[in-house]
Design a protein around this motif. Structure first.
Motif, PDB file in Angstrom:
ATOM      1  N   MET A 276       0.992  -1.320   0.006  1.00 49.21           N
ATOM      2  CA  MET A 276       0.036  -0.019  -0.021  1.00 49.21           C
ATOM      3  C   MET A 276       0.891   1.129  -0.055  1.00 49.21           C
ATOM      4  N   THR A 277       0.343   2.042  -0.793  1.00 51.22           N
ATOM      5  CA  THR A 277       1.086   3.424  -0.815  1.00 51.22           C
ATOM      6  C   THR A 277       0.059   4.525  -0.811  1.00 51.22           C
ATOM      7  N   PRO A 278       0.478   5.854  -0.528  1.00 49.61           N
ATOM      8  CA  PRO A 278      -0.483   7.002  -0.534  1.00 49.61           C
ATOM      9  C   PRO A 278      -0.982   7.163  -2.046  1.00 49.61           C
ATOM     10  N   ASP A 300       3.657   5.131   6.174  1.00 56.31           N
ATOM     11  CA  ASP A 300       3.700   3.956   6.974  1.00 56.31           C
ATOM     12  C   ASP A 300       2.798   2.694   7.189  1.00 56.31           C
ATOM     13  N   PHE A 301       1.421   3.010   6.462  1.00 54.37           N
ATOM     14  CA  PHE A 301       0.568   2.090   6.247  1.00 54.37           C
ATOM     15  C   PHE A 301       0.844   1.193   5.104  1.00 54.37           C
ATOM     16  N   THR A 302       1.803   0.232   5.056  1.00 56.35           N
ATOM     17  CA  THR A 302       2.192  -0.608   3.852  1.00 56.35           C
ATOM     18  C   THR A 302       1.341  -1.907   3.755  1.00 56.35           C
ATOM     19  N   HIS A 303       0.454  -2.247   4.649  1.00 58.55           N
ATOM     20  CA  HIS A 303      -0.168  -3.607   4.737  1.00 58.55           C
ATOM     21  C   HIS A 303      -1.634  -3.144   4.915  1.00 58.55           C
ATOM     22  N   LEU A 304      -2.300  -4.348   4.073  1.00 61.23           N
ATOM     23  CA  LEU A 304      -3.787  -4.383   4.053  1.00 61.23           C
ATOM     24  C   LEU A 304      -4.221  -5.676   4.457  1.00 61.23           C
ATOM     25  N   VAL A 305      -5.168  -5.866   5.406  1.00 60.62           N
ATOM     26  CA  VAL A 305      -5.850  -7.089   5.502  1.00 60.62           C
ATOM     27  C   VAL A 305      -7.171  -7.080   4.803  1.00 60.62           C
ATOM     28  N   VAL A 306      -7.527  -8.153   4.223  1.00 57.82           N
ATOM     29  CA  VAL A 306      -8.939  -8.461   3.692  1.00 57.82           C
ATOM     30  C   VAL A 306      -9.545  -9.619   4.205  1.00 57.82           C
TER      31      VAL A 306
END
Length: 360
Positions: A276-278, A300-306
């Protein structure tokens, strides 16, 4: 305009005497929201006695358009209600008092996100242990059950904002599980275009502070699953064994490939994605006539959980700074894959998640 809870009011906003349960009906005697613009208040819930942060926006040119946010600082800073144009997007608890024990609202995850293998982890030779609460593992961090203190609550011409903070020191019941002194501050900012949830970690210790921060919103599925569409821009996910990442990255394929929008019909995911990137948000839409909700974060929010359990009335898209089991991956040399964040003694680190209401 600063909130002064001890007096029960602040300039321009009358703090309500009570709120009827988790639904948040206004109490008799509470000032009505402005016809347009932003309002911010601290309201008291009659059932629990908790103070609730309430931020609202009403569009003057389009009366059907509105936003409302409700936060329960006492329940781990849970943003338990988010209404867009009067419609609730988040799962609600049967009773507000049950919020921390329910799959409801938006629990935060800190200083660990999702699972910690066997409830044990280490960092720079220091060992930490947690009471297992998910089989043999520990899940969802320590902060989500702790009461936060309300800070500044303020409405301006173009936004409404509120702060809540948690002092992590010897006064916390679980301090011995993670004995590194710090303050965690949450900031909720409502604008015409949506909502930002910010965090700031201030170190107050001589030791380095390793952490992950994440949001775990439980979004409602109000009708058939095929009416909910989700999408993610990511091309890599983390290989996992029993929902614990190995550190290996694998290309998305089949049901895991969300780069093209898919519906929730038959979709059963519980996966960690990386990259994830802005400016490259994930998004969802509940019904073709409703706005898209775009979800992204700072760098800093590089990860995403689905998480899309097929037998539940909710789905989760979770912006996270770090991977599941990040501390153990970091200790194993998987620094990039874990993205464990570290605050030096006396320093701070901050970031934010942005939920945008896209009406195009």
């Amino acid at each position: 305009m600063k909130a002064k809870r001890t007096r029960g009011r602040r300039a321009g906003v009358l703090l309500s005497a009570m709120v009827a349960g988790a639904g948040g009906a206004r109490a008799e005697g509470e000032s009505a929201p402005l016809a347009s613009g932003f309002t911010a208040a601290v309201e008291a819930d009659a059932e629990t006695g908790w103070q609730l942060i309430v931020l609202r926006y009403q569009d003057a040119k389009a009366p059907e358009r509105s936003l409302e946010v409700r936060v329960a600082p006492h329940a781990g800073g849970n943003l338990f209600s988010w209404k867009v144009d009067g419609e609730e997007l988040l799962m609600q608890p049967p009773k507000l008092a049950d919020l921390v024990d329910q799959r409801a609202g938006t629990p935060l995850m800190f200083p660990t996100v999702n699972r910690v293998r066997d409830g044990r982890m280490s960092f720079e030779g220091r060992k930490f242990s947690f009471e297992p609460n998910n089989g043999k593992n520990f899940i969802h961090g320590l902060a989500r059950r702790r009461p936060f203190t309300i800070g500044q609550v303020e409405a301006k011409a173009r936004l409404a904002t509120a702060e809540a903070f948690l002092e992590w020191d010897e006064g916390q019941p679980d301090f011995d599980r993670f004995p590194i002194k710090h303050r965690l501050t949450l900031t909720y900012t409502l604008r015409k275009g949506g909502l930002a949830i910010g965090y700031k970690v201030n170190s107050r210790d001589r030791a380095r502070l390793p952490f992950g921060f994440g949001l775990h919103p439980y979004f409602r599925i109000p009708g058939p699953r095929e009416e909910v569409t989700i999408s993610s821009p990511l091309s890599k996910r983390m290989e996992a064994v029993e929902l614990l990442p190995t550190g290996k990255l694998i290309p998305v394929a089949g049901a895991h490939d969300l780069r093209r929008p898919v519906t929730l019909a038959g979709l059963a995911l519980d996966d960690v994605y990386l990259g994830m990137t802005p400016g490259r948000p994930a998004w969802f839409r509940v019904g073709a006539e409703r706005p898209r909700i775009k979800m992204e974060g700072s760098r800093d929010f590089t990860h995403l959980v689905v998480y899309t359990p097929p037998d539940k009335p909710f789905f989760c898209i979770e912006n996270q700074t770090s991977s599941t089991d990040a501390h153990n991956l970091y200790a194993a040399g998987k620094k990039r894959e874990s993205n464990l964040l570290v605050v030096p003694p006396g320093k701070s680190r901050s970031g934010e998640v942005i939920w945008t209401v896209d009406r195009r």
